[in-house]
Design a protein around this motif. Structure first.
Motif, mmCIF file in Angstrom:
data_model
loop_
_atom_site.group_PDB
_atom_site.id
_atom_site.type_symbol
_atom_site.label_atom_id
_atom_site.label_comp_id
_atom_site.label_asym_id
_atom_site.label_seq_id
_atom_site.Cartn_x
_atom_site.Cartn_y
_atom_site.Cartn_z
ATOM 1 N N MET A 1 -87.396 -39.968 -36.742
ATOM 2 C CA MET A 1 -88.521 -40.237 -35.846
ATOM 3 C C MET A 1 -88.088 -40.345 -34.387
ATOM 4 S SD MET A 1 -89.311 -44.265 -36.726
ATOM 5 C CE MET A 1 -89.423 -43.952 -38.475
ATOM 6 N N ARG A 2 -86.819 -40.688 -34.156
ATOM 7 C CA ARG A 2 -86.350 -40.842 -32.783
ATOM 8 C C ARG A 2 -85.750 -39.544 -32.244
ATOM 9 N NH1 ARG A 2 -84.292 -46.978 -31.792
ATOM 10 N NH2 ARG A 2 -85.648 -48.010 -33.277
ATOM 11 N N GLN A 3 -85.094 -38.803 -33.097
ATOM 12 C CA GLN A 3 -84.482 -37.530 -32.704
ATOM 13 C C GLN A 3 -85.006 -36.460 -33.653
ATOM 14 O OE1 GLN A 3 -82.781 -37.344 -29.988
ATOM 15 N NE2 GLN A 3 -82.430 -39.543 -29.624
ATOM 16 N N ILE A 4 -86.063 -35.775 -33.267
ATOM 17 C CA ILE A 4 -86.712 -34.786 -34.127
ATOM 18 C C ILE A 4 -86.295 -33.393 -33.661
ATOM 19 C CG2 ILE A 4 -88.919 -33.877 -34.944
ATOM 20 C CD1 ILE A 4 -90.136 -36.630 -34.405
ATOM 21 N N ALA A 129 -88.202 -36.653 -17.304
ATOM 22 C CA ALA A 129 -87.278 -37.727 -16.914
ATOM 23 C C ALA A 129 -87.326 -38.870 -17.924
ATOM 24 C CB ALA A 129 -87.629 -38.233 -15.521
ATOM 25 N N TRP A 130 -88.523 -39.197 -18.392
ATOM 26 C CA TRP A 130 -88.632 -40.261 -19.397
ATOM 27 C C TRP A 130 -87.914 -39.853 -20.682
ATOM 28 C CZ3 TRP A 130 -90.755 -39.967 -24.290
ATOM 29 C CH2 TRP A 130 -90.712 -41.176 -25.006
ATOM 30 N N TYR A 131 -88.146 -38.629 -21.134
ATOM 31 C CA TYR A 131 -87.576 -38.173 -22.405
ATOM 32 C C TYR A 131 -86.050 -38.185 -22.343
ATOM 33 C CZ TYR A 131 -87.867 -35.699 -26.877
ATOM 34 O OH TYR A 131 -87.787 -35.362 -28.203
ATOM 35 N N ALA A 132 -85.516 -37.830 -21.171
ATOM 36 C CA ALA A 132 -84.056 -37.787 -21.027
ATOM 37 C C ALA A 132 -83.451 -39.184 -20.981
ATOM 38 C CB ALA A 132 -83.681 -37.014 -19.765
ATOM 39 N N SER A 133 -84.232 -40.173 -20.544
ATOM 40 C CA SER A 133 -83.691 -41.525 -20.353
ATOM 41 C C SER A 133 -83.938 -42.448 -21.534
ATOM 42 C CB SER A 133 -84.314 -42.156 -19.107
ATOM 43 O OG SER A 133 -85.691 -42.434 -19.334
ATOM 44 N N ARG A 134 -84.755 -42.057 -22.477
ATOM 45 C CA ARG A 134 -85.247 -43.002 -23.488
ATOM 46 C C ARG A 134 -84.145 -43.564 -24.374
ATOM 47 N NH1 ARG A 134 -87.532 -40.010 -28.419
ATOM 48 N NH2 ARG A 134 -86.112 -38.253 -28.584
ATOM 49 N N ASP A 135 -83.042 -42.840 -24.524
ATOM 50 C CA ASP A 135 -81.947 -43.355 -25.345
ATOM 51 C C ASP A 135 -80.947 -44.171 -24.538
ATOM 52 O OD1 ASP A 135 -82.944 -42.173 -27.664
ATOM 53 O OD2 ASP A 135 -81.918 -40.277 -27.247
ATOM 54 N N HIS A 136 -81.170 -44.280 -23.236
ATOM 55 C CA HIS A 136 -80.192 -44.951 -22.377
ATOM 56 C C HIS A 136 -80.733 -46.243 -21.764
ATOM 57 C CE1 HIS A 136 -77.914 -41.254 -22.771
ATOM 58 N NE2 HIS A 136 -78.954 -40.568 -22.321
ATOM 59 N N ASP A 175 -92.764 -25.160 -21.807
ATOM 60 C CA ASP A 175 -92.731 -25.287 -23.258
ATOM 61 C C ASP A 175 -91.890 -26.483 -23.696
ATOM 62 O OD1 ASP A 175 -94.364 -23.108 -23.695
ATOM 63 O OD2 ASP A 175 -92.690 -21.689 -23.888
ATOM 64 N N GLY A 176 -90.804 -26.740 -22.974
ATOM 65 C CA GLY A 176 -89.951 -27.874 -23.336
ATOM 66 C C GLY A 176 -90.672 -29.203 -23.198
ATOM 67 N N THR A 177 -91.460 -29.332 -22.131
ATOM 68 C CA THR A 177 -92.219 -30.570 -21.940
ATOM 69 C C THR A 177 -93.291 -30.692 -23.009
ATOM 70 O OG1 THR A 177 -91.870 -30.326 -19.557
ATOM 71 C CG2 THR A 177 -93.536 -31.915 -20.275
ATOM 72 N N TRP A 178 -93.982 -29.597 -23.282
ATOM 73 C CA TRP A 178 -95.000 -29.606 -24.341
ATOM 74 C C TRP A 178 -94.383 -30.061 -25.660
ATOM 75 C CZ3 TRP A 178 -95.015 -26.937 -28.937
ATOM 76 C CH2 TRP A 178 -96.207 -26.991 -29.682
ATOM 77 N N LEU A 179 -93.206 -29.542 -25.952
ATOM 78 C CA LEU A 179 -92.546 -29.880 -27.204
ATOM 79 C C LEU A 179 -92.156 -31.367 -27.228
ATOM 80 C CD1 LEU A 179 -91.500 -28.779 -29.893
ATOM 81 C CD2 LEU A 179 -89.369 -28.137 -28.714
ATOM 82 N N SER A 180 -91.706 -31.893 -26.086
ATOM 83 C CA SER A 180 -91.369 -33.317 -26.012
ATOM 84 C C SER A 180 -92.597 -34.184 -26.279
ATOM 85 C CB SER A 180 -90.786 -33.653 -24.641
ATOM 86 O OG SER A 180 -89.564 -32.980 -24.426
#
Length: 745
Positions: A1-4, A129-136, A175-180
């Motif tokens: 669920m966290r890394q799909i 930016a949020w998607y890239a930072s969420r694990d940090h 497309d990458g943002t849509w997928l995120s």
């Protein structure tokens, strides 16, 4: 669920759905890019399911209006600026709120209004930016991750549902943002379903499971969606049973969290009705939550900010309640507190209900009815409301008091209850008269514990150098509402010794003005302070020892009944928010405190409201009685009784202790088993309202009766009293009865 992964996302789709044939066919060949492109095309091309609150539907209504211009201006302010999702400078609580992404939502709304790709690209940059930072990111609340906790997942998912609906068709959304976005919604739904497999109290779970239902309805393409809906419905039913009191109040006893939960239930009811086959609104406590809000709403349209609450305006919540329940009183309040354009805008977010027309048309055609104006005790959530209607057409200038009698309620992080009990707020002539700080704008406010949550920012009684204990639940010993007066009596032990407070609301009318008498006793506590706060500064009244008034009206005249027992008077200031009627919101204000220092014993204070200038009120104490002189009338208030006397004799009387009321040796009212009774006399009529616990005979000391009616029924002349004696009427059973006596001239 966290890394799909891309493959895992595609594997989560329901391959049996015919509308996904192109997706599954591409995935079967291993062409994941083509499969994802087909999925994006499918989601972008469908009209349904739509979000319960649909930005595109709303945008079609408000385009070109002032409301649209305000949204666009807010979005323009977000087009530039630094975005850092790991910066601790956001604050301990602020960092968590930043990850909700609500602050970025104007970009989605502006894109729906204008189609301008600048808003799409900027939102994409923020989301990336949020998607890239969420694990940090790391938070400061122990055991609580800024991303993976219920309110974070739920709040962000609501934003992303709207973003997928509005921006998913735009070529400016990569497309990458849509997928995120899709992965975040899928992971969020899985997390919520797993996290909330069993019931627990509080607004977090209720809100999270409402959003889980919204994701299930919006993304039925995923094979797990039916399971998400099942978990969501089970938990929402649990909360209606266990997290909503029988009187309709929410468990946490904080009005803005009540409306947060009510709003979550309303949205769940909409998506349930539209897409999930639910009738959530049929649960009796769903309607009760709306009625609770209606009961606590002050004449101007807001609910007092008890505990951690912000100021709540009830109109929009009851407007959505009318959409779902159709109750005439909800319509009436909405129309009296919202502009016609605002009503249309709120309803524009909502879909037409099955088999019905456009929500605005349905609302316009529905009947309205003035909300019940009476006082009420909400016995499970433990609030009391004492009110009298005003003189204008809407009743907005009426007098109103609300008293908090309830306990501190636990929370899975920190309680939203304040350290106070039997605190009261007053309203009159459309303005707050006695006020409290409520909740801060942010829980990071350094004054949260020392001011906002402390008893010192509330209208109650405090001990020097001590705050109230967490165990401060008050026992309501008595509540009665009569045409002549309302009475509330409650006691708590939050100071380690009983604090008894009685609030008597003497109703305004032809016989005299209205006011409150607040009677407190801490017999075993030693010295204490009696606190009252107002949004207006205090000044000496000028004509009364230790009498104070607000510097301007509408306001209060504050008169201790035994001023010689007040050994100290202090004033103070602190922050608060106050109603902003023009914006139907709130504005920063200053809370002006007034403190009377008392030694052990009773403290009784008269609070006389005024519109422009203080009324001619004088107060004296005579033994156990308080005498309130208001021009041509004098009220004598003693233990369990009130008698108002004018030049023509007794005008008003009330009894709430004992079963016999006398004045100057003459019986006014008597009856075994009477719990409360009131009497109003005019030149040609005498009316008695009586409540009894069993069948009894009511004696009324009226010697000039010509005709007697019991609850509208004419009684035989034998009840009138032979030879000029008193009227005796049999009250047939327990209940509330009205005796109307036509007087002989």
């Amino acid at each position: 669920m966290r890394q799909i992964t891309d493959a895992a996302l595609l594997a989560g789709l329901d391959a049996d759905k015919p509308q996904l044939r192109a997706v599954t066919a591409a995935a079967a060949t291993g062409d994941l890019s083509a499969a994802l492109a087909a999925l994006r095309g499918h989601l972008a091309g469908r009209e349904d399911p739509a979000p319960a609150l649909d930005t595109l539907r709303w945008a079609g209504h408000v385009a070109g209006t002032d409301a649209a211009a305000r949204v666009i201006a807010a979005a323009d302010g977000l087009l530039t600026g630094r975005t850092d999702f790991t910066d601790p400078a956001h604050g301990k609580s602020g960092l968590y709120a930043y990850h909700y992404l609500y602050w970025a939502q104007p970009l989605v709304h502006a894109a729906a209004l204008t189609g301008d790709e600048r808003y799409v690209r900027r939102f994409a940059g923020i989301l990336d930016a949020w998607y890239a930072s969420r694990d940090h990111v790391r938070g400061e609340w122990p055991g609580l991750h800024p991303v993976w906790y219920t309110l974070g997942v739920a709040g962000r998912s609501q934003v992303l549902i709207q973003a997928l609906r509005v921006l998913g068709t735009s070529v400016a959304l990569p497309d990458g943002t849509w997928l995120s976005i899709v992965k975040t919604l899928l992971g969020g739904a899985r997390w919520l379903a797993e996290e909330h497999d069993t019931f627990r109290h509080g607004n977090w779970q209720l809100t999270g499971c409402s959003v889980l239902a919204q994701i299930a309805a919006f993304l039925p393409e995923f094979s797990e969606s039916a399971g998400w809906a099942e978990v969501a419905r089970a938990r929402l039913d649990d909360h209606l049973e266990l997290d909503v009191y029988a009187d309709g109040g929410h468990y946490e006893r904080t009005p803005s969290y009540h409306t947060m939960c009510l709003g979550s239930l309303q949205i769940a009811a909409v998506v349930g009705e539209q897409y999930l086959g639910w009738d959530l609104a049929a649960h009796p406590r769903f309607a009760a939550m709306h009625d609770w809000l209606l009961s606590l709403t002050a004449p101007p349209g807001w609910v007092p900010p008890f505990n951690d609450s912000h100021l709540v305006w009830s109109g929009e919540h009851l407007l959505r309640g009318h959409y779902l329940l159709g109750r005439p009183a909800y319509k009436e309040l909405a129309e009296h507190t919202l502009s016609a354009e605002r009503i249309r805008e709120v309803l524009a977010w909502l879909p037409a209900r099955p088999g019905r027309g456009a929500p605005a048309d349905e609302f316009a055609a529905a009947p309205g009815a003035r909300p019940p104006a009476g006082s009420a005790l909400l016995p499970q959530s433990k609030f009391a409301v004492l009110r009298a209607e005003g003189g204008d057409a809407t009743g907005a200038d009426g007098l109103y008091a609300a008293v908090n009698c309830g306990p501190l309620i636990e929370h899975e992080l920190e309680s939203h209850s304040h350290l106070t009990a039997v605190d009261l707020l007053l309203c009159g002539y459309g303005e707050p008269l006695a006020w409290e700080a409520g909740g801060p704008d942010s829980y990071d406010d350094p004054r949260y514990h020392s001011w906002y949550r402390s008893a010192c920012a509330h209208n109650t009684v405090t001990l020097p150098g001590e705050d109230m204990a967490e165990d401060h639940d008050a026992e309501v010993g008595f509540f009665a509402t009569l045409p002549e007066a309302d009475v509330l009596a409650a006691v708590h032990t939050g100071h380690g010794t009983p604090h008894r407070r009685t609030v008597i609301f003497v109703r305004p009318g032809a016989a005299g003005p209205g006011y409150w008498l607040v009677d407190d006793e801490l017999a075993e506590a030693g010295a204490f302070q009696w606190l009252l706060h107002s949004p207006r500064p205090w000044m000496p009244s000028g004509t009364h020892r230790h009498g104070y008034r607000t510097a301007r009206g509408p306001g209060l005249l504050v008169l201790p009944t035994e001023p010689h027992r007040v050994h100290e008077v202090r004033t103070s200031e602190g922050p608060c928010t106050v109603p902003d009627p023009a914006a139907r919101g709130s504005a920063p204000g200053t809370l002006h405190g007034l403190a009377f220092g008392y030694d052990a014993g009773p403290a009784a204070v008269v609070l006389a409201p005024f519109r422009e200038t203080p009324p001619p009120v004088e107060v004296t104490a005579e033994g156990q009685d308080v005498l309130v002189h208001t021009g041509p009338t004098t009220d004598r208030i003693g233990p369990g009784r009130l008698v108002r006397v004018g030049a023509d004799g007794v005008r008003v009387a009330a009894l709430w202790q004992g079963d016999r009321l006398e004045h100057e040796g003459r019986v006014l009212l008597a009856g075994r088993g009477i719990t409360a009774a009131g009497l109003t006399r005019t030149a040609d009529r005498l009316t008695v309202t009586a409540e009894c616990r069993a069948r009894t005979t009511l004696t009324v000391g009226e010697t000039s009766a010509r005709q007697v009616r019991l609850s509208g029924v004419i009684l035989p002349e034998t009840t009138h009293g032979a030879g000029g004696g008193p009227v005796r009427v049999v009250l047939p059973a327990a209940g509330r009865w009205t005796v109307d006596i036509e007087r002989s001239r």
